[in-house]
Structures are given as structure tokens and as C-alpha cells.
Design an enzyme around this catalytic site. Structure first.
Site: not given
Lengths: 457, 457
Positions: B267-268, B271, B298
């Protein structure tokens, strides 16, 4: 505006600047501990911006007005009063800083941030030529700084004064001149002694995770408060104060050198304890809450590293703990063997790993070279040759590569020429403080053998 | 001054502000990763100072003059030109920010820095009453912000607009209203399915050092460049851009949950790849170099976490590697078992650990509660009760304590009410981007089974 109002304005302004500088300290700490390679250029921009702002706020003509108002008032009459002390120090700094144009300050910061990165690469490759162009620019910037601020005798005085207020190059030279023959004689006697410690004890394979736990426990025992501070790792050990509560120690560990991880910690924690030691946090951000000079700051790290942390009493307490951690590696090693190894004296390449006796020769070498650089007597391209020649002369060993020679320290990349002498001055202050502490606090060494450092602290 | 000169002045000023904000990002990252407890108050002062400066520089009347000069000129005629895009966005922000007094901005930052620390303690002790007084102040500050900026329909619009420019509360409500019955039906179908993945596979004891190595290798495979970025650990996963090159991922690992360390990373890194993805660094510090909205940002993290990182193809490549690392723990586990476990759907307390299907219900709950807080329909003291009541209604399980309930997220402590909806909007954008990517790039999933993400990137 009344003088007390002017003084309040000054304090307010200076605390604003100190807050900004403490933000710079976070950036710098992060740079040393964690910054990825490609992020260095931007870090230079960030630091330069803060330097510029701090410089502008500090050299604001209003500051001069406020200073003058307090200087001429009753507030400054008692030379030992808070206002008199603060204003005296601000005036000294103001008169220096106001002579430096903002563009110069920004350029200096951007250049030295870039240089720190380039230096790291040069050191890694042991190739001075990578670092030389930036060092040339830095020497030029240092000389320009001295010219802008002005000096009576020599440019190096101006640089030295930044770290050791009021000290003169000629005085440092005198101190070093007196110390040197005694040191050389002492080192000679040690070299000729029939009994030699077994340094091999410290050169086994020591698990770094265990070293870390042990070193941090030493720091905690000395008084490091992990609610206010923390320990990380870096190429170059340092202690960074990021605010009134916020000590960040950077240290390092080597698998095959138990000594380094211990002494870096005891040393840097000494710095940290001094910063923590300013109990009255209302002085934070003013000279009353800061160190008098870098030699004084350094004297505390030296006191803890050398006088406390290499004492037999210290190890009579901690060695059994260490032996429990490294059961196999230290099996059959006695306290005196370990104590001897921790105090082994021998010429070596790396300053920060040097023993207590030869250490000061490293400083004298750097002092001579950087003074010659600033005078223009030594060209940057000639540094490696000159370093190696003098090193062999002082230490009797030949430098094998620049990483072990003139590239070992980050200081010149940071543009902090004039800083090195404070290390030896710190050693001398430490000896004097220790001498007085023993008079004031009977049986102080006995405390250490119980792992108790409260009285000394 | 000609319009191009005004535009250059604007760019210069905005890049100065962006540099200052990137320094704030370092302070924030450090706060999340490393800041010792007693250093929080001073960190609040540091951040408030930067906020104040940035706010002053941005709301300078000169900025308004420069904006007006460009807006009225030929530079802004082509609405898609660089100047038009930048000036349009700066104008939108200027008109908001100029309405907020500097003292308000400073107070907001200082309060939320303090609150982050207090929230952490409250969460640790699972005691909402510790956090409540500060949350009350924050809600008040958020409402005051909305009043200062002004709104047509409801105060929450102003807060939402900060993260999702142009979005209206009523629109979000409509989107959620349409999504909710479909989600509930899907979750119901999954719950009723006869075949259940064995989640126990992920709940053994997984050495954290090994988890860390594996997760970082996933990040590197997806495209994270460790010359520009790094990964540290924190209570709350996040991705922080500290400048044009400088992505700092914060993630976390649990000994007894293999899932969390993997999905936080995928996820990160999503980003981070988006931030790295701004190839033309000359736009850095201007809207042309920034994300259009938080939902868009996001959507990239969601795309990588859910659509890529939970796909069977992704695991057909990485599961054999994982199995080599955890030989004993994953012995006898098949790819489909693991794929199933990574996609297990079930109601659970913690949003960031929620599966892809139930996740959006967590967001809807928060959206409703914070909207009610801002409207004044929900008192801070009533939050735990209201949270627990609605949670049981939506998820069919009873909240056992506040740490698993209304204290789980840091967002309200940061005063970023209006942020939560962007997560679900991001999910919806991700689905649309993915749909288009599959049309544009045939056989895209096949790439993943070869560990190749270049085309998608």
C-alpha cells in the site's frame, strides 16, 4: 520601549531563532543517520533556507537597537546577571554575523551539505580527488568568512573563535607546544614497557545486536534518559540536541572491534548528559542555556569516555555484565586483561579510534594542516602528501590510503575549520574538572565500581 | 512587472514555501518514526513555526497581485497550460488560506502535535477520556476553520475540500449510498459461501527480521528506489515525501500476523511510486508537480495493495520466495491456500487491517461520525458510544474496547477531519484506472506472474 521590554524582545527573537535552528538540527541528524543518496541536494536547499532565515532574523537592525538599549541600562550593570551574560554573548555573535551577507551564508550551507555527501563517497572509495574540488571551494569560503568578519593577526583566529570564543591561534599553538614533548615522552615510555595488553581480546567477532544492547545499557547507567533521547547509527558518531528535550546520539558498531561501540557511546553520552544537564529549561535558546565553548562541551564527553569509561572501577562493575553477554568470546578473560586492552596505547590511523595518549597528536596534525590551508601555505591538492608526510613523522607509521588518512574526518566537508583544536582543549579541561571533582567528592571512583554516577553527574 | 515576471515571482515564492513544507515533512516523519515522548512539546513549537512562516509567505498580498497579473494575461488563456493550471490552483488555495489568521494556523498545529502524543497514550491504554479534551478542542478548531473560510451548504464541505478539491459532502453521501447496498450484499454472499480460506496460515509466529526483508523486497520489485527512499517502522503506516527525491515509508510488522507487514508495504509503496512518478522534477513545489487530490493519491496505493498485491498472479511469483524464507511455517501450504488467506473477507475492528470488501464500511462509519461532530450533532463525549452502536449495526460484532474502536486512527488527533472519505473515493478511482489499464495494456496480469510491474508503473 523600556530596557526590560527590549530585553524581552531579544529573548523572544532569540528563542524563535533557536527553534528554527533546532529544526535544522533535525535535518542534520536525519542527514547523518538516514538520508538516501539522491535526497542530499534537496537537503542542502532545506538547510540553506533555514540558515538564511536565522541569519536574517539575527542580523535584523532591530536586534542591534534592542541590544544597545539593554547594554546601556541597569539591566547589564551586574556582569554576572542573566541579562548581562545573554546580551554580552548576543553582541559578540551579532557583530560577527552582521558582516556576513545572506547569500554567503546560504552558499556556505549548500556547499557543505553537498560536500558531506561527496566526502562520504570519496572516503568510501579512498579517493581524495573526488572530494578536492569541493574542499577547495570550502577553504575559499572559510577564508572569505574570515576576511568578511575581519581579524588582527591571522584568519584562523576568526574560525577558531566560532567554536572557542576568545581563543587565539597563537595561544592554541603555545598550549600544543607545551603538551607535545610530554605526550611524546609518555607514548615512548608506554611503547618501551615490557608488559603489553592483549588487544586481541577486543578483536574477535562480537555480534552487533548484543553490542548495541550492552552499549545502550552503559548509556542508560551513565544517565541517558530514553524518554528524551534516542540512539541511532551512522558513519560518524555524534550527539545532536534537537531541542530542550531531544538528544539524538549517533554511534557505530563493528563486528570485529568491541572497543569502538563502547567508547563511541560513553563519549557521545557525555555530550548528551551535558545538554540534558541544563536543568532550567527556561534558559533554552539563550546563551545562559548553552555551552560556554566547544572545549567545555568536549571536556564532558572526554571525561566520560576516558576518565570514567576507561577506569578500572568502571569495568569492575560492567565487565562481569559484558562477560555474561559474550560468554564464549570472553571466556577466561580477566578484569585486568580487559581493562588493559581498553587502555591499549599505540599509534593508529583513525582519530576517533585513537587511544587517550596518541589522540592529541591527531589533533595537532589537523590543526597545523588546516591553519596552513587557511593561510594559503598549503594547497588542497597537496593535502594527502602533506598529511602522510607529517603522519609518518609524528606516529612512525606510513598511511596506507586516504580513507585512513586525510579523508577520515567529515569536519572539512562541513566547513568547520577551527573546530579540531577544541578536542584537545577539551581533554585538558576534562583533566582539570576531574582533578577538582576528586577534591570535592571524596572516593568518587568507588561510586563507579558500584555502577553509580549520580554524584559525578 | 510583466505577467511572465509575476509568474516567475510566484513560482519562486511557491518553491520556497514547498521547501519549508518539506522541512516540516521531515519533522513530521521523525515524529511518527522516532520522536521520544518528552520531545513532543518542542516538536509542536517547531512545526507551528514552519506553519506560521509558510502561511505568512503564502498569504502575502504580493501573491495576490502576482496571481491577478497572470490571471488577466495571455499566460492563462490556454486553460491547460502550465501557468493556467498552477495559477488556478494557487488562487483556490490563496482564497482559502488568506481567511485564516496566522495565530489560528499556529494554534491548530500546536494543538494537533500535542494531540498526536496524547492520542497515542490514550490508544495504548484504550482510554478515550484521556484524548477527549484535546479532541473537543480540535473539533472546535475545525469548525472555526470552516466558519473562517465560509461555506454554502455545510461546514464539512470546507474540510473535505482541503483533501478533495471541489468535492461536496452531499456528493460523497450519494456515492456512499449507492455503494453501500452492493457492498453489504457482496459481504453477505462471501459470508454464506461454503468454502472459507484458512486465515490461520497467516497467524503463525513469523520472525520480524525475515518479514522485513521480504516486505522490502516486494517494495523494491514494485519499483521503490532505495537511493531515494527508505523504510522505517511506526505505529501507524504512512508514506511521506520529504522533497523531490525522498520518500520515507513507515510500516509495521506483527509477529503473529504476516498479512499486515505485506499489505502495509504494498500500500505505502503505491503512494511512494506515485510521488516518484512525477518525472519532471522542475515542477516540484508547484501544483503541476503535485497530486490532483487525495483520492487520486489513494487510488494508487489501493491499486497496488488490492488489485496488484492481492492478485493470484502476484502471489504466483512471490509466494515461492516467501515459502523459501518461511520454510517451516509455510510447509505444505499451496498457492491457492495463501491467495485465499490474503483475500479473506470478514468483519473486523481495525480499518487498516480490514479486507478489501469490508474496508469501505469502516470509511462510511467515520464519515458519518465526523460529519455529525462538525455539525454539532455529536458531542465528543458521546463518540465511543455512538461508534460502538453503529459498528455493531454495520459489522454485526461488538466493539470490545476503544483501542479497537474510536481510538484506532490518528486522523482526528491530526485535525484532518474530511480526509477519511478520500480512502473510499480512492478505491473507486483505483477500480476505474485498473479497468482502463487492462484495456490499454493487454495481458497485464501476466506481467505480475513474472514479477514485472514496469508496464503498469
Amino acid at each position: 520601549m523600556t530596557p526590560p521590554e527590549s530585553y524581552n524582545k531579544l529573548k523572544e527573537r532569540m528563542k524563535e531563532i533557536a527553534t528554527l535552528q533546532s529544526t535544522g538540527a533535525v535535518l542534520y541528524w536525519d542527514q547523518e543517520a538516514y538520508l538516501p543518496k539522491r535526497a542530499f541536494d534537496h537537503r542542502g536547499d532545506q538547510l540553506a533556507q533555514l540558515e538564511r532565515l536565522g541569519h536574517e532574523w539575527f542580523t535584523d537592525p532591530l536586534v542591534n537597537d534592542w541590544l544597545a538599549a539593554v547594554e546601556e541600562s541597569d539591566l547589564a550593570k551586574d556582569k554576572e546577571s542573566e541579562a548581562a551574560v545573554n546580551v554580552r554573548e548576543w553582541r559578540r555573535l551579532y557583530d560577527r554575523e552582521v558582516k556576513l551577507p545572506t547569500e554567503f551564508v546560504e552558499d556556505f550551507t549548500r556547499t557543505t551539505t553537498k560536500a558531506s555527501q561527496v566526502w562520504a563517497e570519496a572516503r568510501q572509495k579512498s579517493d581524495f580527488s573526488i572530494f578536492a574540488p569541493l574542499l577547495e571551494k570550502i577553504v575559499e569560503l572559510c577564508r572569505r568568512k574570515a576576511d568578511l568578519i575581519g581579524f588582527e593577526t591571522e584568519a584562523y583566529d576568526v574560525l577558531l573563535d566560532e567554536y572557542e570564543p576568545g581563543a587565539k591561534t597563537a595561544e592554541v599553538e603555545q598550549v600544543f607546544k607545551a603538551l607535545r614533548p610530554e605526550l611524546v615522552e609518555l607514548i615512548g615510555k608506554i611503547a618501551a614497557a615490557p608488559r603489553k595488553p592483549d588487544i586481541g581480546i577486543l578483536r574477535k567477532q562480537y555480534d552487533i545486536g548484543k553490542q548495541r544492547l550492552f552499549a545502550e545499557s552503559l548509556g542508560a547507567a551513565q544517565g541517558l534518559d530514553f524518554q528524551q533521547g534516542r540512539v541511532d547509527e551512522s558513519t560518524h558518531p555524534s550527539c545532536n540536541a534537537l531541542g530542550p528535550f531531544g538528544i539524538r546520539i549517533l554511534t557505530r558498531y563493528y563486528l570485529d572491534d568491541l572497543h569502538e561501540g563502547i567508547t563511541s557511546m560513553t563519549h557521545e553520552v557525555g555530550h548528551g548528559l551535558y545538554d540534558f544537564g541544563h536543568q532550567d529549561k527556561s534558559h533554552w535558546g539563550t546563551p545562559m542555556g548553552e555551552t560556554a565553548s566547544l572545549a567545555i562541551h568536549e571536556s564532558l564527553s572526554r571525561l566520560w569516555e576516558n576518565i570514567v569509561g576507561r577506569s578500572r572501577e568502571y569495568w569492575s562493575y560492567f565487565f562481569p555484565q559484558l562477560q555474561r553477554i559474550f560468554r564464549e568470546e570472553l571466556a577466561g578473560v580477566g578484569l585486568d586483561d580487559f581493562y588493559g586492552a581498553m587502555n591499549y596505547v599505540t599509534p593508529s590511523y583513525i582519530r576517533v579510534q585513537a587511544d587517550e595518549a596518541t589522540y592529541n597528536l591527531h589533533i595537532m596534525l589537523r590543526f597545523e594542516l588546516e591553519r596552513a590551508m587557511i593561510r594559503g601555505d598549503l594547497k588542497v591538492k597537496d593535502i594527502p602528501g602533506e598529511w602522510n608526510r607529517r603522519f609518518e613523522d609524528y606516529f612512525g607509521i606510513e598511511v596506507d590510503n586516504d580513507a585512513n588518512g586525510c579523508l577520515q574526518d567529515v569536519h572539512w566537508a562541513h566547513g568547520i575549520h577551527g573546530y579540531f583544536p577544541t578536542y584537545t582543549l577539551g581533554n585538558l579541561c576534562a583533566a582539570q574538572f576531574w582533578s577538582q571533582a576528586q577534591l570535592d567528592l571524596p572516593d568518587l571512583l568507588d561510586d563507579f565500581s558500584r555502577g553509580n554516577f549520580n554524584r559525578l553527574l
